[in-house]
Design a protein around this motif. Structure first.
Motif, short mmCIF file in Angstrom:
data_model
loop_
_atom_site.label_atom_id
_atom_site.label_comp_id
_atom_site.label_asym_id
_atom_site.label_seq_id
_atom_site.Cartn_x
_atom_site.Cartn_y
_atom_site.Cartn_z
N ILE A 52 -12.00 -61.94 -21.44
CA ILE A 52 -10.90 -60.98 -21.36
C ILE A 52 -10.86 -60.19 -22.66
N GLN A 53 -11.19 -58.92 -22.60
CA GLN A 53 -11.18 -58.08 -23.80
C GLN A 53 -9.74 -57.78 -24.21
N MET A 54 -9.41 -58.10 -25.45
CA MET A 54 -8.09 -57.81 -26.00
C MET A 54 -8.17 -56.55 -26.85
N PHE A 55 -7.01 -56.00 -27.17
CA PHE A 55 -6.92 -54.78 -27.96
C PHE A 55 -5.94 -55.00 -29.10
N ASP A 56 -6.26 -54.41 -30.23
CA ASP A 56 -5.43 -54.57 -31.43
C ASP A 56 -4.33 -53.52 -31.42
N SER A 57 -3.08 -53.96 -31.28
CA SER A 57 -1.96 -53.04 -31.24
C SER A 57 -1.36 -52.81 -32.62
N ASP A 76 -4.48 -58.03 -20.58
CA ASP A 76 -3.93 -58.26 -19.25
C ASP A 76 -4.90 -59.08 -18.42
N LEU A 77 -4.33 -59.92 -17.56
CA LEU A 77 -5.11 -60.71 -16.61
C LEU A 77 -4.41 -60.61 -15.25
N SER A 116 -10.01 -65.06 -23.94
CA SER A 116 -9.63 -63.74 -24.44
C SER A 116 -10.19 -63.58 -25.84
N PHE A 117 -10.54 -62.34 -26.20
CA PHE A 117 -11.19 -62.10 -27.49
C PHE A 117 -10.98 -60.65 -27.91
N LEU A 118 -11.03 -60.44 -29.20
CA LEU A 118 -11.02 -59.08 -29.76
C LEU A 118 -12.43 -58.65 -30.14
#
Length: 208
Positions: free
Chosen positions: A190-195, A202-203, A135-137
């Motif tokens: 896995i593309q992560m998102f900055d909240s 999600d996976l 996973s990564f941003l």
């Protein structure tokens, strides 16, 4: 779940080594520099999850020096469909990924793969496929300083051939692992998102 697996898990492993069986896991990276949560969905309770695998006890017979990186592991491990043909999922969580970071991930995957195989044998689980995830941003493959002129970018890990990990692995959803001979496993970013407070992602493993 198979009786052999249940018995060994409940009686021979350390208490709480595995998470409670669920079909939805919130897997965390708690370091402030990369605080994140990955929601993993499965299709049945016939699974075992080891959260924070990097800080969990593992096989003591592997070398712990830095030469081959066996002292480090991925963040989380999931055995899916434990009672049948099991899929091993190896999950590493990062904020930024570049060539050197990904080489480090590969070391963690190798260590985790071998430790997970030993755990599976103890439990009586038959692993038929292995999938790794990162996973990564942000990605920095194309922005690393002097990419074309810096030989360190393509310097292989000990015993491995020199490759462009971005072009030959990351972009092709593959990971090449050196075990005397090269084994190739699937690897999915896995593309992560900055909240704002943390990274989220999600996976979905319901179709695996």
């Amino acid at each position: 779940m198979d009786e052999r697996i249940e018995f060994v898990k409940d009686n021979l492993f350390l208490p709480d080594y595995f998470s409670d069986n669920q079909t939805l896991y919130d897997l965390h990276e708690r370091k402030e520099s990369g605080k994140s949560v990955l929601k993993v969905t499965l299709n049945s309770l016939d699974n075992l999850c080891i959260e924070d695998f990097d800080n969990s006890k593992k096989c003591g017979f592997f070398k712990q020096d830095r030469e081959f990186g066996m002292q480090k592991s991925v963040d989380h491990v999931i055995f899916q469909n434990c009672s049948g043909n099991c899929t091993l999922h190896l999950i590493e969580m990062k904020k930024t990924v570049g060539s050197e970071t990904f080489k480090g991930v590969k070391r963690k995957v190798r260590s985790s793969y071998l430790n997970a195989l030993a755990i599976a044998v103890a439990l009586g689980i038959t692993i038929t496929q292995t999938i790794a995830y990162t996973s990564f941003l942000k990605l920095k493959f194309d922005t690393e300083a002097d990419t074309n002129s810096n030989p360190q970018i393509y310097k292989p890990m000990l015993g491995e051939r020199a490759i462009d990990v971005k072009k030959d692995e990351w972009d092709k959803d593959l990971m090449h692992i050196n075990l005397g001979k090269t084994i190739t496993i699937r690897h999915y970013p896995i593309q992560m998102f900055d909240s704002g407070e943390e990274m989220t992602g999600d996976l979905d493993l319901t179709s695996t």
